[in-house]
Enzyme design. Sequence first.
Site, PDB file in Angstrom:
ATOM      1  N   LEU A  14     -21.164  23.330  11.472  1.00 11.53           N
ATOM      2  CA  LEU A  14     -21.725  24.544  10.876  1.00 11.53           C
ATOM      3  C   LEU A  14     -21.879  24.372   9.369  1.00 11.53           C
ATOM      4  O   LEU A  14     -21.104  24.910   8.585  1.00 11.53           O
ATOM      5  CB  LEU A  14     -20.856  25.761  11.196  1.00 11.53           C
ATOM      6  CG  LEU A  14     -20.763  26.136  12.673  1.00 11.53           C
ATOM      7  CD1 LEU A  14     -19.969  27.412  12.850  1.00 11.53           C
ATOM      8  CD2 LEU A  14     -22.132  26.261  13.306  1.00 11.53           C
ATOM      9  N   HIS A  15     -22.882  23.612   8.975  1.00 12.22           N
ATOM     10  CA  HIS A  15     -23.195  23.424   7.554  1.00 12.22           C
ATOM     11  C   HIS A  15     -24.165  24.526   7.118  1.00 12.22           C
ATOM     12  O   HIS A  15     -24.345  25.518   7.812  1.00 12.22           O
ATOM     13  CB  HIS A  15     -23.747  22.020   7.295  1.00 12.22           C
ATOM     14  CG  HIS A  15     -24.991  21.710   8.062  1.00 12.22           C
ATOM     15  ND1 HIS A  15     -26.232  22.008   7.580  1.00 12.22           N
ATOM     16  CD2 HIS A  15     -25.188  21.144   9.282  1.00 12.22           C
ATOM     17  CE1 HIS A  15     -27.150  21.637   8.465  1.00 12.22           C
ATOM     18  NE2 HIS A  15     -26.541  21.109   9.511  1.00 12.22           N
ATOM     19  N   ALA A  16     -24.795  24.393   5.965  1.00 14.01           N
ATOM     20  CA  ALA A  16     -25.581  25.471   5.357  1.00 14.01           C
ATOM     21  C   ALA A  16     -26.706  26.002   6.248  1.00 14.01           C
ATOM     22  O   ALA A  16     -26.869  27.218   6.373  1.00 14.01           O
ATOM     23  CB  ALA A  16     -26.157  25.012   4.013  1.00 14.01           C
TER      24      ALA A  16
END
Length: 88
Positions: A14-16
Amino acid sequence: MVQKNTLVKNRAGLHARPAALIVQTASQFDSSVFIEMGTEKINAKSIMGILTMGAGYDTEVVITAEGPDEQGALDALLALFESRFEED
């Protein structure tokens, strides 16, 4: 209240970009929406909360929604997770 367990299936976690998609999707609903990982319970409408959660690949999370359109919110978020945020 409805809730469902799911896995983070995209390799980068769950990155940007996925966090932004989660917030954008959750914000379309009036219900309160949360993502839980272990003992952390994060508001799904908070990009900073999702980013600081640090959920990586193959991490199990629980999505919870409560409110007038809770089932729609849960289904929309589960669809995002199932599609791997259209990354893979």
